[in-house]
Each structure stands twice: as structure tokens, then as C-alpha cells.
Design a protein around this motif. Structure first.
Motif, PDB file in Angstrom:
ATOM      1  N   VAL A   1       1.022  -1.303  -0.020  1.00  0.00           N
ATOM      2  CA  VAL A   1      -0.043   0.039   0.024  1.00  0.00           C
ATOM      3  C   VAL A   1       0.985   1.279  -0.142  1.00  0.00           C
ATOM      4  O   VAL A   1       0.486   2.370  -0.683  1.00  0.00           O
ATOM      5  CB  VAL A   1      -0.971   0.061   1.333  1.00  0.00           C
ATOM      6  N   ASN A   2       2.007   1.299   0.787  1.00  0.00           N
ATOM      7  CA  ASN A   2       2.833   2.307   0.928  1.00  0.00           C
ATOM      8  C   ASN A   2       3.935   2.568   0.039  1.00  0.00           C
ATOM      9  O   ASN A   2       4.681   3.415  -0.219  1.00  0.00           O
ATOM     10  CB  ASN A   2       3.640   2.358   2.306  1.00  0.00           C
ATOM     11  N   ASP A   3       3.880   1.570  -1.192  1.00  0.00           N
ATOM     12  CA  ASP A   3       5.009   1.434  -2.322  1.00  0.00           C
ATOM     13  C   ASP A   3       6.287   1.350  -1.611  1.00  0.00           C
ATOM     14  O   ASP A   3       7.278   1.957  -2.169  1.00  0.00           O
ATOM     15  CB  ASP A   3       4.737   2.484  -3.231  1.00  0.00           C
ATOM     16  N   THR A   4       6.364   0.600  -0.589  1.00  0.00           N
ATOM     17  CA  THR A   4       7.859   0.348  -0.096  1.00  0.00           C
ATOM     18  C   THR A   4       8.223  -0.924  -0.162  1.00  0.00           C
ATOM     19  O   THR A   4       8.419  -1.725   0.878  1.00  0.00           O
ATOM     20  CB  THR A   4       7.896   0.890   1.277  1.00  0.00           C
ATOM     21  N   VAL A   5       8.317  -1.653  -1.416  1.00  0.00           N
ATOM     22  CA  VAL A   5       8.710  -3.024  -1.551  1.00  0.00           C
ATOM     23  C   VAL A   5       9.975  -3.003  -2.446  1.00  0.00           C
ATOM     24  O   VAL A   5      10.057  -2.165  -3.652  1.00  0.00           O
ATOM     25  CB  VAL A   5       7.568  -3.744  -2.154  1.00  0.00           C
ATOM     26  N   PHE A   6      10.877  -3.786  -1.885  1.00  0.00           N
ATOM     27  CA  PHE A   6      12.314  -3.822  -2.429  1.00  0.00           C
ATOM     28  C   PHE A   6      12.877  -5.391  -2.626  1.00  0.00           C
ATOM     29  O   PHE A   6      12.324  -6.092  -1.874  1.00  0.00           O
ATOM     30  CB  PHE A   6      13.216  -3.020  -1.579  1.00  0.00           C
ATOM     31  N   PRO A   7      13.422  -5.377  -3.741  1.00  0.00           N
ATOM     32  CA  PRO A   7      14.192  -6.698  -3.344  1.00  0.00           C
ATOM     33  C   PRO A   7      15.273  -7.045  -2.554  1.00  0.00           C
ATOM     34  O   PRO A   7      15.958  -6.090  -2.100  1.00  0.00           O
ATOM     35  CB  PRO A   7      14.875  -6.612  -4.980  1.00  0.00           C
ATOM     36  N   GLY A   8      15.380  -8.208  -1.906  1.00  0.00           N
ATOM     37  CA  GLY A   8      16.152  -8.401  -0.745  1.00  0.00           C
ATOM     38  C   GLY A   8      17.136  -9.479  -0.817  1.00  0.00           C
ATOM     39  O   GLY A   8      17.949  -9.719   0.204  1.00  0.00           O
ATOM     40  N   GLY A   9      17.245 -10.126  -2.051  1.00  0.00           N
ATOM     41  CA  GLY A   9      18.330 -11.063  -2.035  1.00  0.00           C
ATOM     42  C   GLY A   9      18.248 -12.301  -1.668  1.00  0.00           C
ATOM     43  O   GLY A   9      16.819 -12.473  -1.448  1.00  0.00           O
ATOM     44  N   LYS A  10      19.118 -13.223  -1.894  1.00  0.00           N
ATOM     45  CA  LYS A  10      18.861 -14.818  -1.172  1.00  0.00           C
ATOM     46  C   LYS A  10      18.689 -15.007   0.189  1.00  0.00           C
ATOM     47  O   LYS A  10      19.048 -14.472   1.265  1.00  0.00           O
ATOM     48  CB  LYS A  10      20.185 -15.331  -1.597  1.00  0.00           C
TER      49      LYS A  10
END
Length: 331
Positions: free
Chosen positions: A294-303
Motif C-alpha cells: 500500500v505504501n509502495d515500499t517493496v524492494f528486492p532483498g536477495g537470497k
């Protein structure tokens, strides 16, 4: 035989005669050299989850059954002569270049015993998900070091690298890796202190259709971020932290409830790409109700299956990028 004190009474002729008699009695042959006991090769003893393992100190030819054993070797500057299978995108291009031509002897769980024997290893590095029926023939080929990748020891990724370092006598190299990692995480925690004090983090992965994985701050994945100052969101910490390895697998219906962080980090390979199962989870309608979405705070985090310092540092690369973006968004 004559006593030493009496030999002085004999002249030269007597001595020659005695020598001739000795030659006749011995058949004119030279005396046989005394047999000596074979020298035992030097070994160092290390203790893994299965007990004590004696490993040659001059070990050179190493076979790994899983990439989680290969990565510690690469971290320590050693390339195996046989390895477990791994996708090219799950490791850095530099590591792929080093191991691309190394024979693959296992799919990660089922070692090819005959192929491994032909490589004549000095040491085999396996893991505690290997069946005893496979470990026994491996131990007939060479000493086997068993790494914990299941159970409570799963989360201790640094401990696996340390155990391999002890087996190879490379403790100094390991200590330098730890020092560099500690300095980097401390620097991240200080540089991004405001964001880290403000945000809480949800961690998301998936490996089976219809389910998602959660991770506590003590898990193999979460511990990389918490070392750098992250706080795992309360609901996820409670659910995942109740499991022995700090990981829980849940049905997708629980997505909005458990993933309660202000920021979400999701699993990727080492090219920043999520797997197919995770993409399906992130396409679920319920995923849209997750607070970070909802807040548009989604990021890739690796393995999430951290095999060593290569994986951990890649995850920190993505973590720093996420923090920098957050700081920009928050103003």
C-alpha cells in the motif's frame, strides 16, 4: 662372537680369517636394511554435527555435495574439483566463471558416488539432509565434513564458513571476512540510522505454490539485515521466531496479517529476480493489502538461503539501495 676387549689379542691374519668366516656364514650377502614403520600423514581434527572428523592437513582435492558447501570454499579462496549443482543466476558472475567447468557431482541431495570416487578427493563436504545410505559410501572414499543446513544450525551461515575454514587451516582468512563484514554492517547502521530507527521490515519468500515464507531476525536471511540495524516487524517476528530455524511457511490468506512491516524485502536470486512461486504470491489479490505494498515500499532483498559472505554482501547491497530510496521518499 668375540667380546670387544679380546679383539686386540688377534693379529691381522686372525682378523681376515674371521671376516672370511662371517662372509661364508652370511652367504656373502649385504645386510638387509632395518624395516621402518610407515609415517602417518598429519591430520587436523574438526567437529561437525555428526562428530569428530580427521582431515589431512595438506588437503587439496575437495568435492562439495551442495552449493551451500561450495560458497564457503570460494569465500576462502579454494575451488573444488567436484561440486553440487547451482543455477548461474544464484551466484555472482565472478564465482560462476571460477566453477563453471568444475564437474557437477550432485543435484544437491543425491550425490553420484561413482563419479565422486573417480575424482579421488581428499575431503568431501556434505550436509545434514543427505541420507545415511549416501553418507556411508562417501566416507569410504574420503573424510566427510557435514554442514548443518536443516534444523537449528540452519541459521548459522557464518558458522558453516568457519567450520570449513577450520577444516582447511584457513582461520585467518575467515577472521578477515568476519572483520570486513562487521565493519560494513556497522557502517550501514550508522549511515542510515534515522531510517532504521523509523522503519520495520517484513521479509517475504516462497518456494511452494499457494504458500509464502516468513523470516525472523534470527533466521539465516533476517540475521544479515538485523546485523545492519534492521528491525523485523512484530507479527512476522512472533510467527517466524517460534520456529527452530526462525522461518515459517504459511498459507497466502495470512499475507496482510503477518507481513506487518512498513517496508517489505522479498527474495531474489543474485540478479535481483524473484522466483516463479514468489511472483505468483505477489500476484495474489491479498498481497495488495500488505502495508508495504500500500505504501509502495517493496524492494528486492536477495537470497534467503545465505551460503556465505558472497550472498550476505549481495543482500547488503540491495539493503543499502532500499534504505537510500526510503530516505529519498521520506524527504
Amino acid at each position: 662372537m668375540f667380546a670387544t676387549r679380546s679383539r686386540r689379542r688377534f693379529g691381522v691374519g686372525a682378523l681376515v680369517a674371521a671376516a672370511s668366516l662371517a662372509m661364508i656364514l652370511t652367504g656373502c650377502s649385504s645386510p638387509e636394511p632395518a624395516e621402518t614403520a610407515p609415517t602417518e600423514a598429519a591430520v587436523r581434527t574438526v567437529t561437525d554435527g555428526s562428530g569428530e572428523v580427521e582431515i589431512p592437513v595438506d588437503v587439496e582435492r575437495i568435492v562439495t555435495i551442495h552449493h551451500i558447501a561450495t560458497q564457503p570454499l570460494i569465500n576462502l579462496g579454494v575451488v573444488p574439483v567436484g561440486r553440487g549443482a547451482v543455477d548461474e543466476t544464484s551466484i555472482t558472475p565472478e564465482t560462476w566463471e571460477q566453477i563453471e567447468d568444475v564437474p557437477v557431482v550432485s543435484n544437491g541431495s543425491e550425490p553420484d558416488i561413482e563419479q565422486i570416487a573417480t575424482l579421488e578427493p581428499d575431503l568431501i563436504i556434505a550436509h545434514n539432509r543427505i541420507e545415511d545410505s549416501d553418507l556411508a559410501p562417501l566416507r569410504e572414499i574420503a573424510p566427510v565434513l557435514v554442514l548443518d543446513i536443516a534444523g537449528p544450525g540452519r541459521a548459522d551461515w557464518q558458522g558453516r564458513v568457519e567450520l570449513v575454514a577450520q577444516a582447511l587451516g584457513k582461520e585467518d582468512t575467515y577472521e578477515q571476512l568476519v572483520t570486513d563484514f562487521d565493519e560494513r554492517t556497522a557502517r550501514i547502521a550508522e549511515t542510515h540510522r534515522v531510517a532504521l530507527d523509523t522503519e520495520t521490515f517484513a521479509l517475504l519468500g516462497s518456494w511452494n505454490a499457494g504458500t509464502f515464507n516468513t523470516y525472523s531476525g534470527e533466521s539465516i536471511w533476517g540475521s544479515v539485515f538485523t546485523k545492519a540495524g534492521a528491525r523485523i516487524a512484530p507479527a512476522e517476528q512472533a510467527v517466524a521466531g517460534a520456529e527452530s530455524a526462525g522461518e515459517a511457511e504459511l498459507s497466502v490468506e495470512q499475507l496482510p496479517v503477518v507481513l506487518d512491516g512498513t517496508v517489505l524485502l522479498h527474495v531474489t536470486n543474485l540478479r535481483g529476480e524473484p522466483n516463479a512461486e514468489l511472483e505468483a504470491v505477489m500476484a495474489e489479490p491479498l498481497f495488495e493489502a500488505v502495508p508495504a505494498v500500500v505504501n509502495d515500499t517493496v524492494f528486492p532483498g536477495g537470497k534467503d538461503t545465505v551460503g556465505g559472505f558472497e550472498d550476505a554482501n549481495y543482500n547488503l547491497d540491495l539493503f543499502e539501495q532500499a534504505l537510500t530510496t526510503l530516505e529519498s521518499q521520506r524527504g
